[in-house]
Design an enzyme around this catalytic site. Sequence first.
Site, short mmCIF file in Angstrom:
data_model
loop_
_atom_site.label_atom_id
_atom_site.label_comp_id
_atom_site.label_asym_id
_atom_site.label_seq_id
_atom_site.Cartn_x
_atom_site.Cartn_y
_atom_site.Cartn_z
CB ILE A 31 30.78 -11.63 38.41
CG1 ILE A 31 30.87 -10.56 39.49
CG2 ILE A 31 29.91 -11.18 37.25
CD1 ILE A 31 31.57 -9.29 39.04
CG HIS A 100 33.90 -17.51 28.47
ND1 HIS A 100 33.93 -16.52 27.52
CD2 HIS A 100 32.63 -17.62 28.88
CE1 HIS A 100 32.71 -16.05 27.36
NE2 HIS A 100 31.89 -16.70 28.17
P1 5GP Z 1 29.02 -15.39 28.16
O1 5GP Z 1 27.70 -14.68 28.33
O2 5GP Z 1 29.95 -14.60 27.26
O3 5GP Z 1 28.91 -16.82 27.76
O4 5GP Z 1 29.67 -15.46 29.60
C1 5GP Z 1 30.29 -14.39 30.22
C2 5GP Z 1 30.22 -14.63 31.70
O5 5GP Z 1 31.14 -13.77 32.33
C3 5GP Z 1 28.84 -14.34 32.31
O6 5GP Z 1 28.33 -15.52 32.92
C4 5GP Z 1 29.12 -13.23 33.32
O7 5GP Z 1 28.38 -13.36 34.51
C5 5GP Z 1 30.60 -13.36 33.56
N1 5GP Z 1 31.28 -12.11 33.87
C6 5GP Z 1 31.12 -10.91 33.26
N2 5GP Z 1 31.92 -9.99 33.82
C7 5GP Z 1 32.61 -10.63 34.81
C8 5GP Z 1 33.59 -10.19 35.76
O8 5GP Z 1 34.03 -9.04 35.79
N3 5GP Z 1 34.06 -11.12 36.63
C9 5GP Z 1 33.62 -12.42 36.63
N4 5GP Z 1 34.12 -13.24 37.54
N5 5GP Z 1 32.69 -12.86 35.74
C10 5GP Z 1 32.20 -11.97 34.86
#
Ligand code: 5GP
Length: 114
Positions: A31, A100
């Site tokens: 997103i 992820h």
């Molecule tokens: P992290 O920071 O945990 O490695 O990655 C989480 C990712 O999820 C971030 O890059 C963030 O932009 C993405 N993200 C968070 N909420 C959502 C959402 O509701 N939809 C989508 N498509 N991505 C999301």
Amino acid sequence: MSDCLFCKILEGKIPSTKVYEDDLVYGFKDIAPHSKEHYLFIHRNHTKDVNDLMDKSQQDLLDLFSAMKKFTENSDLSNNGFRIVTNMGPHGGQTVFHTHFHVLGGEQLRGFGR
Ligand code: 5GP
Ligand code: ZN
């Protein structure tokens, strides 16, 4: 898991833009993209991070990398290159606690030795 954002995306309770899907893995657009192309790949089995996944179901890791291979080899990403990243815990910058992998590309990426 009922309070997990990415499980809700898997259940269709929160909308997402699908780029890949099979029986085990789901891929969708991030997103808030960090590069021109930025996708997230998640397993349908909930684990909270890569170490949790390694404890519970190492096969999931192969499923995820197989899916990312199928996806990237059918796009320009495989010709131009891309980066796969996973963040773990506070210092890693993990914000969503469903394992992820970020697939980043579509432009020259910086950092990591360049
Ligand atoms: P992290 O920071 O945990 O490695 O990655 C989480 C990712 O999820 C971030 O890059 C963030 O932009 C993405 N993200 C968070 N909420 C959502 C959402 O509701 N939809 C989508 N498509 N991505 C999301
Ligand atoms: Zn989950």
